[in-house]
Design an enzyme around this catalytic site. Structure first.
Site, PDB file in Angstrom:
ATOM      1  N   GLN A 208       0.832  -1.295   0.005  1.00  0.00           N
ATOM      2  CA  GLN A 208      -0.186  -0.070  -0.153  1.00  0.00           C
ATOM      3  C   GLN A 208       0.802   1.331  -0.173  1.00  0.00           C
ATOM      4  O   GLN A 208       1.783   1.313   0.869  1.00  0.00           O
ATOM      5  CB  GLN A 208      -0.952   0.204   1.266  1.00  0.00           C
ATOM      6  CG  GLN A 208      -2.186   0.725   1.098  1.00  0.00           C
ATOM      7  CD  GLN A 208      -3.349   0.182   2.204  1.00  0.00           C
ATOM      8  OE1 GLN A 208      -3.445  -0.654   2.387  1.00  0.00           O
ATOM      9  NE2 GLN A 208      -4.146   1.210   2.386  1.00  0.00           N
TER      10      GLN A 208
ATOM     11  N   SER B 160       4.163  -6.535   2.857  1.00  0.00           N
ATOM     12  CA  SER B 160       2.706  -6.259   3.439  1.00  0.00           C
ATOM     13  C   SER B 160       2.146  -6.953   2.399  1.00  0.00           C
ATOM     14  O   SER B 160       2.116  -8.014   2.225  1.00  0.00           O
ATOM     15  CB  SER B 160       2.492  -5.179   3.853  1.00  0.00           C
ATOM     16  OG  SER B 160       1.387  -4.955   4.471  1.00  0.00           O
ATOM     17  N   LEU B 161       0.843  -6.276   1.924  1.00  0.00           N
ATOM     18  CA  LEU B 161      -0.022  -6.720   1.018  1.00  0.00           C
ATOM     19  C   LEU B 161       0.894  -7.268  -0.309  1.00  0.00           C
ATOM     20  O   LEU B 161       0.359  -8.542  -0.728  1.00  0.00           O
ATOM     21  CB  LEU B 161      -0.825  -5.524   0.375  1.00  0.00           C
ATOM     22  CG  LEU B 161      -1.287  -5.569  -0.956  1.00  0.00           C
ATOM     23  CD1 LEU B 161      -2.517  -6.470  -1.244  1.00  0.00           C
ATOM     24  CD2 LEU B 161      -1.500  -4.031  -1.555  1.00  0.00           C
TER      25      LEU B 161
ATOM     26  N   ARG C 131      -9.033  -9.009   3.026  1.00  0.00           N
ATOM     27  CA  ARG C 131      -8.243  -8.521   3.902  1.00  0.00           C
ATOM     28  C   ARG C 131      -8.366  -7.022   4.125  1.00  0.00           C
ATOM     29  O   ARG C 131      -8.356  -6.391   5.014  1.00  0.00           O
ATOM     30  CB  ARG C 131      -6.523  -8.760   3.374  1.00  0.00           C
ATOM     31  CG  ARG C 131      -5.437  -8.285   4.289  1.00  0.00           C
ATOM     32  CD  ARG C 131      -4.442  -8.463   3.144  1.00  0.00           C
ATOM     33  NE  ARG C 131      -2.956  -8.210   4.246  1.00  0.00           N
ATOM     34  CZ  ARG C 131      -2.493  -7.202   4.141  1.00  0.00           C
ATOM     35  NH1 ARG C 131      -2.640  -6.074   3.222  1.00  0.00           N
ATOM     36  NH2 ARG C 131      -1.229  -6.796   4.635  1.00  0.00           N
TER      37      ARG C 131
ATOM     38  N   HIS D  86      -0.261  -3.959  11.249  1.00  0.00           N
ATOM     39  CA  HIS D  86       1.068  -4.637  11.454  1.00  0.00           C
ATOM     40  C   HIS D  86       1.165  -4.218  13.092  1.00  0.00           C
ATOM     41  O   HIS D  86       2.266  -4.131  13.547  1.00  0.00           O
ATOM     42  CB  HIS D  86       2.386  -4.333  10.849  1.00  0.00           C
ATOM     43  CG  HIS D  86       1.786  -4.554   9.397  1.00  0.00           C
ATOM     44  ND1 HIS D  86       2.012  -5.812   8.783  1.00  0.00           N
ATOM     45  CD2 HIS D  86       1.856  -3.904   8.232  1.00  0.00           C
ATOM     46  CE1 HIS D  86       1.597  -6.190   7.662  1.00  0.00           C
ATOM     47  NE2 HIS D  86       1.872  -4.805   7.246  1.00  0.00           N
TER      48      HIS D  86
ATOM     49  N   GLN E 130       0.982 -11.850   9.757  1.00  0.00           N
ATOM     50  CA  GLN E 130       1.158 -10.764   9.102  1.00  0.00           C
ATOM     51  C   GLN E 130       0.755  -9.484   9.524  1.00  0.00           C
ATOM     52  O   GLN E 130       1.291  -8.582   9.887  1.00  0.00           O
ATOM     53  CB  GLN E 130       1.510 -11.011   7.588  1.00  0.00           C
ATOM     54  CG  GLN E 130       2.215  -9.802   6.835  1.00  0.00           C
ATOM     55  CD  GLN E 130       1.579  -9.655   5.706  1.00  0.00           C
ATOM     56  OE1 GLN E 130       0.366  -8.939   5.375  1.00  0.00           O
ATOM     57  NE2 GLN E 130       2.187  -9.844   4.530  1.00  0.00           N
TER      58      GLN E 130
END
Length: 291
Positions: free
Chosen positions: A9, A87-88, A112, A195, A244
């Site tokens: 992101q 991440s993503l 998500r 996170h 995660q």
């Protein structure tokens, strides 16, 4: 050895993916398929939407995933020795490496994004970028703040760590980190504390979806955010994808491990150039490029 890395992101931009759509019938098919799976015109927002529309989590995450996976799919001789995603981007990496189908990957990313958005609405929270301090100093300061939730969230590169927590926790931490010598302690324009333990409701929701999704061993190791270690084991990959959401992104450590394991060049597969810049700061000796 060539490593492919996939952004998260923040890498979105107006018009993203439009050139891909125009240049490839295979890309066109995947873009149209994504609209049907999501049941809204994601491509319209990607190609013609405003920055504000693209910033919405339920748009941003599927858009970056779609752009990244389409790019990998239409690239001739796409044959990574290893992959990782920020991440993503871990979901994009897994699909590109054949561990997860395009349809299931997109559905999981949409779930998500929705789950994270809901978690953000439960308690106001945010993130901040801390520049110019060793990781251990940031960890110590976060641990010293007892009455608020505040944790390191993204180890992006040496001297750049993003922290995540409650609004008050971020305010206190930024003050303390400036006192400790941070060059900058910059609150970020994000909707929540990604996170961090504040994403626990999202983690629980996503866990159910991931457990019900079929994975297969990827054709090359995926270096996962939670462990910074390579994996091709389905159960480990699922466990780490779930963890995660509430655990830090160990990007610095992942790149260092990939280099130690033989990566000589890193190719960023997706919108933007953020990861190329981070890789250069972590391992200046390797080549970097974008697709």
């Amino acid at each position: 050895m060539k490593a492919y890395v996939f952004p998260g992101q923040g890498s979105q931009f107006k018009g993203m993916g439009a050139d891909l759509y125009q240049s490839s019938s295979q890309a066109q098919h995947l873009f149209e398929q994504a609209n049907k799976i999501l049941d809204f015109e994601l491509t319209r927002i990607m190609f013609e939407g405003t920055d504000e529309e693209l910033k919405q989590t339920n748009v941003t995450q599927p858009a970056i995933f779609l752009h990244s996976v389409v790019l990998a799919t239409v690239t001739p001789n796409f044959d990574p020795a290893m992959v990782a995603g920020h991440s993503l981007g871990e979901f994009s990496a897994l699909v590109a490496a054949g561990g997860l189908s395009f349809e299931d990957g997109l559905k999981l990313v949409a779930q998500r994004a929705d789950a994270m958005q809901k978690a953000c609405e439960i308690q106001p929270s945010t993130m901040a970028a801390i520049l110019g301090l060793p990781d251990e100093v940031i960890e110590e300061v976060c641990a010293s703040i007892k009455d608020e939730i505040i944790v390191p969230a993204n180890y992006n590169c040496p001297g750049q760590v993003v922290i995540s927590g409650t609004m008050e926790g971020i305010r206190i931490a930024c003050e303390k980190l400036k006192e400790a010598g941070a060059k900058r302690a910059l609150p970020l324009p994000v909707g929540g504390a990604f996170h961090s333990p504040l994403m626990e409701p999202a983690r629980e929701e996503l866990a159910k979806a991931i457990e019900q999704t079929r994975l297969q061993p990827p054709r090359c190791p995926i270096y996962q955010n939670v462990t910074a270690c390579p994996s091709t084991d389905i159960d480990s990959i699922k466990t780490n994808l779930i963890a995660q959401l509430t655990a830090p992104v160990r990007w610095t450590q992942s790149v260092e491990r990939m280099v130690a394991d033989g990566a000589t060049s890193f190719v960023e597969c997706g919108p933007g150039k953020v990861l190329q810049g981070l890789v250069r700061k972590i391992a200046s000796e390797v080549e970097t490029a974008g697709l």
